[in-house]
Design a protein around this motif. Structure first.
Motif, PDB file in Angstrom:
ATOM      1  N   LEU A 175     -23.412  59.684  52.517  1.00 53.96           N
ATOM      2  CA  LEU A 175     -22.936  58.108  52.808  1.00 53.96           C
ATOM      3  C   LEU A 175     -21.870  58.007  51.620  1.00 53.96           C
ATOM      4  CD1 LEU A 175     -22.119  55.879  54.401  1.00 53.96           C
ATOM      5  CD2 LEU A 175     -24.060  54.711  53.230  1.00 53.96           C
ATOM      6  N   LEU A 176     -19.882  57.611  52.720  1.00 53.18           N
ATOM      7  CA  LEU A 176     -18.773  57.689  51.419  1.00 53.18           C
ATOM      8  C   LEU A 176     -18.261  55.945  51.623  1.00 53.18           C
ATOM      9  CD1 LEU A 176     -16.768  60.814  51.831  1.00 53.18           C
ATOM     10  CD2 LEU A 176     -18.334  60.787  49.841  1.00 53.18           C
ATOM     11  N   VAL A 177     -18.418  55.250  52.912  1.00 53.65           N
ATOM     12  CA  VAL A 177     -18.113  54.173  52.693  1.00 53.65           C
ATOM     13  C   VAL A 177     -19.291  53.555  53.362  1.00 53.65           C
ATOM     14  CG1 VAL A 177     -16.296  52.863  54.048  1.00 53.65           C
ATOM     15  CG2 VAL A 177     -15.477  55.428  53.223  1.00 53.65           C
ATOM     16  N   ASP A 178     -19.463  52.677  53.061  1.00 51.03           N
ATOM     17  CA  ASP A 178     -20.164  51.178  53.449  1.00 51.03           C
ATOM     18  C   ASP A 178     -20.124  50.297  53.383  1.00 51.03           C
ATOM     19  OD1 ASP A 178     -22.028  50.461  54.736  1.00 51.03           O
ATOM     20  OD2 ASP A 178     -23.876  50.222  52.801  1.00 51.03           O
ATOM     21  N   ARG A 179     -18.497  49.671  54.177  1.00 55.09           N
ATOM     22  CA  ARG A 179     -18.189  48.766  54.454  1.00 55.09           C
ATOM     23  C   ARG A 179     -19.095  47.543  55.733  1.00 55.09           C
ATOM     24  NH1 ARG A 179     -15.267  46.200  51.331  1.00 55.09           N
ATOM     25  NH2 ARG A 179     -14.008  47.268  49.822  1.00 55.09           N
TER      26      ARG A 179
ATOM     27  N   SER B 291      -8.802  43.433  57.625  1.00 50.58           N
ATOM     28  CA  SER B 291      -8.414  44.721  56.826  1.00 50.58           C
ATOM     29  C   SER B 291      -8.501  44.753  56.024  1.00 50.58           C
ATOM     30  CB  SER B 291      -6.876  44.721  57.646  1.00 50.58           C
ATOM     31  OG  SER B 291      -6.477  44.970  58.903  1.00 50.58           O
ATOM     32  N   THR B 292      -8.589  46.249  55.273  1.00 52.20           N
ATOM     33  CA  THR B 292      -8.751  46.014  53.684  1.00 52.20           C
ATOM     34  C   THR B 292      -8.949  48.271  53.611  1.00 52.20           C
ATOM     35  OG1 THR B 292     -10.824  44.575  53.869  1.00 52.20           O
ATOM     36  CG2 THR B 292     -10.620  46.029  51.826  1.00 52.20           C
ATOM     37  N   TYR B 293      -8.175  48.080  52.452  1.00 47.93           N
ATOM     38  CA  TYR B 293      -8.252  49.648  52.066  1.00 47.93           C
ATOM     39  C   TYR B 293      -9.335  50.050  51.064  1.00 47.93           C
ATOM     40  CZ  TYR B 293      -5.991  53.520  50.679  1.00 47.93           C
ATOM     41  OH  TYR B 293      -5.406  55.324  49.484  1.00 47.93           O
ATOM     42  N   ASP B 294      -9.968  51.141  51.733  1.00 50.16           N
ATOM     43  CA  ASP B 294     -10.988  52.412  50.468  1.00 50.16           C
ATOM     44  C   ASP B 294     -10.321  52.902  50.496  1.00 50.16           C
ATOM     45  OD1 ASP B 294     -13.783  49.964  50.608  1.00 50.16           O
ATOM     46  OD2 ASP B 294     -12.983  49.463  52.606  1.00 50.16           O
ATOM     47  N   ARG B 295     -10.807  54.043  49.297  1.00 51.50           N
ATOM     48  CA  ARG B 295     -10.038  55.131  49.219  1.00 51.50           C
ATOM     49  C   ARG B 295     -11.210  56.201  47.853  1.00 51.50           C
ATOM     50  NH1 ARG B 295      -6.325  58.141  45.037  1.00 51.50           N
ATOM     51  NH2 ARG B 295      -5.543  59.749  46.467  1.00 51.50           N
ATOM     52  N   VAL B 296     -11.793  57.190  48.761  1.00 49.73           N
ATOM     53  CA  VAL B 296     -12.548  57.357  48.079  1.00 49.73           C
ATOM     54  C   VAL B 296     -12.782  59.216  48.074  1.00 49.73           C
ATOM     55  CG1 VAL B 296     -14.455  55.880  48.667  1.00 49.73           C
ATOM     56  CG2 VAL B 296     -14.588  57.577  49.896  1.00 49.73           C
ATOM     57  N   PRO B 297     -13.027  59.976  46.715  1.00 48.11           N
ATOM     58  CA  PRO B 297     -13.055  60.837  46.578  1.00 48.11           C
ATOM     59  C   PRO B 297     -14.614  62.013  46.581  1.00 48.11           C
ATOM     60  CG  PRO B 297     -14.272  60.249  44.681  1.00 48.11           C
ATOM     61  CD  PRO B 297     -13.562  58.617  45.685  1.00 48.11           C
ATOM     62  N   PHE B 298     -14.677  63.220  47.660  1.00 48.71           N
ATOM     63  CA  PHE B 298     -15.239  63.976  47.420  1.00 48.71           C
ATOM     64  C   PHE B 298     -15.162  65.290  47.088  1.00 48.71           C
ATOM     65  CE2 PHE B 298     -13.260  64.282  51.321  1.00 48.71           C
ATOM     66  CZ  PHE B 298     -14.110  65.498  51.780  1.00 48.71           C
ATOM     67  N   ARG B 299     -15.722  66.423  45.983  1.00 47.08           N
ATOM     68  CA  ARG B 299     -14.922  67.409  46.011  1.00 47.08           C
ATOM     69  C   ARG B 299     -16.012  68.354  46.396  1.00 47.08           C
ATOM     70  NH1 ARG B 299     -13.132  69.242  42.227  1.00 47.08           N
ATOM     71  NH2 ARG B 299     -13.065  71.432  40.913  1.00 47.08           N
ATOM     72  N   LEU B 300     -15.074  69.471  46.770  1.00 53.91           N
ATOM     73  CA  LEU B 300     -16.163  70.449  47.466  1.00 53.91           C
ATOM     74  C   LEU B 300     -15.493  72.515  46.440  1.00 53.91           C
ATOM     75  CD1 LEU B 300     -14.362  71.249  50.899  1.00 53.91           C
ATOM     76  CD2 LEU B 300     -16.222  70.334  50.290  1.00 53.91           C
ATOM     77  N   GLU B 301     -16.888  72.790  45.786  1.00 54.11           N
ATOM     78  CA  GLU B 301     -16.859  73.649  44.808  1.00 54.11           C
ATOM     79  C   GLU B 301     -16.235  74.597  45.534  1.00 54.11           C
ATOM     80  OE1 GLU B 301     -17.819  72.962  41.885  1.00 54.11           O
ATOM     81  OE2 GLU B 301     -17.605  71.142  42.417  1.00 54.11           O
TER      82      GLU B 301
END
Length: 131
Positions: free
Chosen positions: A84-88, A94-104
């Motif tokens: 789960l990356l975003v749980d709003r 209107s709300t802005y979310d920015r979430v990181p994720f990394r790929l090896e």
């Protein structure tokens, strides 16, 4: 060959306002749903689930989301479990979310989006960017 998100550039994945769908490697697949768990969707409200995927390069990625109202976004890398990356999952403007994720390493990434609009204006915009 499918489309790939370019490096060092933001790519729109999905826009509900106005209704325009941009596909990744595969088209968005919509699943019907009766109700939005945990939120009361009025008769004039909206609820859906959508899934798409893309083959992304290794590195740091950012998923940007603008939502009005509830949104949940999960990603799954390859055959691995989803996270789960975003749980709003709330009624909100209107709300802005920015979430990181990394790929090896380069991998197929599945995006699972759950969205609901309880009432009033609806807004859902997703974009993907690399570092």
């Amino acid at each position: 060959g499918g489309k790939r998100a370019p490096r060092s550039a933001e790519t729109a994945l999905f826009r509900l306002k106005p209704v325009t769908l941009l596909s990744l490697s595969s088209p968005w697949a919509f699943a019907p749903a009766v109700r939005a768990e945990g939120l009361d969707v009025l008769l004039n409200g909206l609820y859906f689930r959508a899934t798409s995927s893309a083959r992304l390069a290794a590195g740091e990625w950012w998923l940007a989301v603008v939502s009005d109202d509830g949104v949940r976004i999960r990603i799954a890398v390859g055959e691995g479990p989803s996270q789960l990356l975003v749980d709003r999952w709330t009624k909100h403007q209107s709300t802005y979310d920015r979430v990181p994720f990394r790929l090896e390493e380069r991998a197929e990434v599945r995006f699972d989006v759950e969205y609901c609009n309880v009432s009033g204006a609806a807004d859902l915009q997703l974009s993907l960017a690399t570092e």
